[in-house]
Design an enzyme around this catalytic site. Structure first.
Site, PDB file in Angstrom:
ATOM      1  N   ILE A 140      10.744   2.595  -5.004  1.00 21.14           N
ATOM      2  CA  ILE A 140      10.210   2.705  -3.497  1.00 21.14           C
ATOM      3  C   ILE A 140       9.718   1.730  -2.923  1.00 21.14           C
ATOM      4  O   ILE A 140       8.758   1.023  -3.319  1.00 21.14           O
ATOM      5  CB  ILE A 140       9.157   3.698  -3.489  1.00 21.14           C
ATOM      6  CG1 ILE A 140       9.609   5.054  -4.281  1.00 21.14           C
ATOM      7  CG2 ILE A 140       8.653   4.474  -2.290  1.00 21.14           C
ATOM      8  CD1 ILE A 140       8.585   5.941  -4.695  1.00 21.14           C
ATOM      9  N   CYS A 141      10.307   1.338  -1.777  1.00 20.23           N
ATOM     10  CA  CYS A 141      10.098   0.216  -0.780  1.00 20.23           C
ATOM     11  C   CYS A 141       8.400   0.346  -0.640  1.00 20.23           C
ATOM     12  O   CYS A 141       7.646  -0.623  -0.579  1.00 20.23           O
ATOM     13  CB  CYS A 141      10.542   0.100   0.383  1.00 20.23           C
ATOM     14  SG  CYS A 141      10.385  -1.108   1.440  1.00 20.23           S
TER      15      CYS A 141
END
Length: 269
Positions: A140-141
């Protein structure tokens, strides 16, 4: 004062948006044109993967299909982003240009100053983050800020990624208006349920959205206006409204057909 192009787009599919961004980059290389700022949104929820991410290992395609989430691979690096309630920006220009010059991190910082001013124009006091290492990396960024990304009260609200070709760069990023955390955690795979729950439990401390930090909800037009003014002040340039050129449109259609709409590109890693 110097003038840059500004393209104010409506919604496109994920594949179309990536094709347009790359077309702008390639045509800038071909024509040595002035820097370009583009704003855009997405026709449906889209999970974009960083260039090197492994789609089969990190994406739950069954859940994506159930939820109507498109999946696309970006030309830029970084981790996965769920694009839905956001304004996305992209900037294309020469790294020889003094306002975009330097290393990747140096150009990140220059662009981040415009983003910081955009937040300020909405009455939100942000900070430019220093990157932090974490021992529990996920796909997840927004799970952790990288160097020179934007945070508010320690929570990442704008995530960006950059690619360079020759003397030109493309940087694009998500200005998150609100976030569907449930959907995000459904469309990604994790090493274990324990890891998923651990990351989710800490996610709200690390990620946020514009509407988390304001007493009122802004319209998309207000957010565009705030960030356009922020970039104008940060770069000390005027923006002239523009459209894609004929060559840019033709190249984006070619890239859509031959690259971004293909399984070969999506599953290249």
């Amino acid at each position: 004062m110097e003038t840059w192009r500004f393209i104010d787009h409506c919604s496109f599919s994920g594949a179309e948006n990536m094709a347009i961004d790359e077309a702008l980059l390639q045509e800038a290389i071909n024509n040595h044109g002035a820097p370009v700022l583009r704003f855009y949104t997405w026709t449906r929820p889209t999970l974009s993967l960083g260039y090197f991410q492994k789609a089969q290992e990190e994406v739950d395609f069954s859940e994506c299909e159930k939820l109507g989430v498109e999946v696309v691979r970006r030309p830029t690096g970084g981790r996965a982003v769920l694009h839905e309630f956001e304004l996305t920006y992209s900037i294309v220009g020469s790294i020889q240009h003094p306002k975009l010059s330097g290393t990747v991190l140096e150009s990140y910082l220059k662009i981040s100053k415009g983003l910081l001013l955009g937040l300020k124009n909405l009455g939100i006091e942000g900070e430019i983050a220093e990157g932090k290492k974490t021992s529990d990396l996920s796909a997840i960024c927004f799970e952790a800020p990288s160097w020179y990304e934007l945070t508010v009260m320690g929570r990442k609200v704008i995530g960006s990624a950059q690619v360079r070709r020759g003397d030109y760069l493309l940087q694009h990023g998500a200005i998150v208006i609100k976030m569907d955390v449930d959907k995000l955690f459904r469309v990604l795979k994790f090493k274990s349920l324990e890891q998923k729950e651990r990351i989710r439990a800490s996610f709200h401390r690390k990620a946020g959205a514009i509407h988390d930090f304001s007493s009122r909800e802004f319209s998309l037009a207000e957010i565009k206006e705030a960030f356009l003014a922020g970039f104008s002040e940060g770069f000390e340039v005027n923006f002239i409204r523009s459209e894609l050129s004929l060559k840019e449109r033709e190249l984006s259609r070619q890239l859509l057909r031959e690259k971004y709409n293909t399984r070969e590109w999506l599953f290249r890693f």
